[in-house]
Design a protein around this motif. Structure first.
Motif, short mmCIF file in Angstrom:
data_model
loop_
_atom_site.label_atom_id
_atom_site.label_comp_id
_atom_site.label_asym_id
_atom_site.label_seq_id
_atom_site.Cartn_x
_atom_site.Cartn_y
_atom_site.Cartn_z
N LEU A 228 -3.94 4.11 7.24
CA LEU A 228 -4.87 3.37 8.08
C LEU A 228 -4.62 1.86 8.10
O LEU A 228 -5.11 1.16 8.99
CB LEU A 228 -6.31 3.62 7.62
N SER A 229 -3.86 1.37 7.13
CA SER A 229 -3.76 -0.08 6.95
C SER A 229 -2.38 -0.66 7.19
O SER A 229 -2.26 -1.85 7.53
CB SER A 229 -4.23 -0.47 5.54
N GLU A 230 -1.33 0.12 6.99
CA GLU A 230 0.03 -0.42 7.08
C GLU A 230 0.92 0.49 7.92
O GLU A 230 0.80 1.72 7.84
CB GLU A 230 0.67 -0.55 5.69
N LEU B 125 0.82 -1.21 0.00
CA LEU B 125 0.00 0.00 0.00
C LEU B 125 0.86 1.26 0.00
O LEU B 125 0.53 2.24 -0.68
CB LEU B 125 -0.94 0.00 1.21
N TRP B 126 1.95 1.23 0.73
CA TRP B 126 2.84 2.39 0.75
C TRP B 126 3.59 2.53 -0.57
O TRP B 126 3.89 3.64 -1.02
CB TRP B 126 3.83 2.30 1.91
N MET C 138 0.35 -5.88 -4.13
CA MET C 138 -0.02 -6.96 -3.22
C MET C 138 0.21 -8.32 -3.87
O MET C 138 0.72 -9.25 -3.24
CB MET C 138 -1.49 -6.81 -2.81
N VAL D 260 -5.43 5.33 2.72
CA VAL D 260 -5.56 3.88 2.89
C VAL D 260 -4.28 3.30 3.48
O VAL D 260 -4.32 2.45 4.38
CB VAL D 260 -5.88 3.20 1.54
N ALA D 261 -3.11 3.76 3.01
CA ALA D 261 -1.85 3.26 3.53
C ALA D 261 -1.67 3.63 4.99
O ALA D 261 -1.24 2.81 5.82
CB ALA D 261 -0.69 3.81 2.70
N THR E 258 -2.48 -0.91 -6.30
CA THR E 258 -2.49 -1.63 -5.03
C THR E 258 -2.53 -3.13 -5.25
O THR E 258 -1.78 -3.89 -4.62
CB THR E 258 -3.70 -1.19 -4.19
#
Length: 313
Positions: A205-207, A45-46, A96, A202-203, A92
């Motif tokens: 909050l997620s990673e 994500l980053w 992934m 998103v990055a 993304t």
């Protein structure tokens, strides 16, 4: 010759087009290699977020010319949709998926995009415009997918990359309908800028964020500036100097570059079954693209409406 043309380029248009063709094929064939390098330290994500942010810094100033920024204000819902399906989602999914899929195989799976475009067109027209060559390309390409997805080497990550190719295709078929009178470079810059805050949020909050090493930063800068920003610019220039049909050939030349880069730089090994699957996908894409290259194609009109994406990568 217009005043803004380079004399050498004007005297040797075929040489200039050939150079651009090689450049685009390379720039859109190596992003998967640099994704692999960056994945050794930071999350997917980053990678997608930083890559798009760098590309946005490079292409954003284009929107300040001739009032192009008004496109975002006036058409932001359509551009937001395009930013998701052409940039945020596929970037993304690719990053992934590459946690388990080799970079070379990734490049070939992304070459499914023209096959998906043909399938979407087939659904929209109910098969009225499909030729024998088109049907053959679809059949060969699908056989190649079945071959690749049956390999333990690809794992579930291959499905994510196939989904990314489908997302690219949805965006590509939407552009002519959503933006029939907007030049492609303006669309690319606008959708990249809109995708940047989405991916960063998103990055975040997620990673967890890991400060990249110099090697990882180099990979991210190459992804943003070369593979995305410069890749777009070179591709649009190729369309203007050659034809959209010629430019579209890069869709199945760049995977060959990605396969070679993975083997030479990362030491990836391709099995016989993988090689067969890759070859089938490339042949299928070539047949589908050949179906589109009909003699009565108006390349001047198509150049203004040609569906583009932020990377083929």
């Amino acid at each position: 010759m217009t005043s803004d043309q380079d004399p050498a380029t004007a005297r040797h248009p075929k040489f200039a087009s050939a150079g651009l063709f090689v450049l685009v094929s390379v720039l859109w064939g190596v992003p998967y290699l640099f994704n692999d390098i960056a994945l050794q330290q930071i999350g997917p994500l980053w990678i997608a977020a930083v890559r798009v942010a760098i590309a946005g810094l490079a292409l954003g100033p284009l929107l300040l010319r001739d009032g192009r920024w008004r496109s975002i204000v006036e058409r932001w819902p359509s551009l937001l949709l395009l930013a998701v399906v052409e940039v945020a989602l596929p970037f993304t999914l690719i990053a992934m998926g590459q946690r388990t899929v080799p970079s070379g195989t990734t490049g070939v799976l992304i070459a499914l995009e023209p096959i998906f475009v043909a399938l979407i067109a087939l659904w929209l027209t109910r098969g009225r415009d499909m030729t024998v060559t088109g049907w053959a390309g679809l059949a060969v390409g699908i056989l190649g997918v079945i071959t690749l997805l049956g390999l333990d080497l690809t794992g579930p990550g291959a499905l994510l990359i196939v989904a990314a190719a489908l997302s690219y295709a949805i965006g590509a078929t939407s552009i002519p309908h959503l933006f029939p009178d907007t030049d492609s470079l303006t669309i690319a810059a606008a959708m990249i800028l809109l995708a940047t805050p989405i991916l960063l949020l998103v990055a975040l909050l997620s990673e967890p964020f890991v400060l990249p090493s110099p090697e990882t930063w180099t990979a991210l800068v190459v992804l943003g500036l070369a593979c995305s920003a410069a890749g777009f610019t070179a591709f649009f220039s190729l369309i203007k100097r050659a034809t959209p049909t010629t430019a579209s050939i890069t869709i199945y030349v760049s995977p060959i570059v990605s396969l070679g880069a993975g083997i030479v730089v990362l030491g990836e090994r391709a099995t016989l079954s993988e090689g067969i699957g890759c070859a089938l996908i490339l042949i299928g894409a070539a047949l589908v693209l050949r179906r589109k290259a009909t003699p009565d194609l108006n390349d001047d009109v198509a150049a203004d409406r040609a569906p583009q994406r932020a990377d083929q990568a």
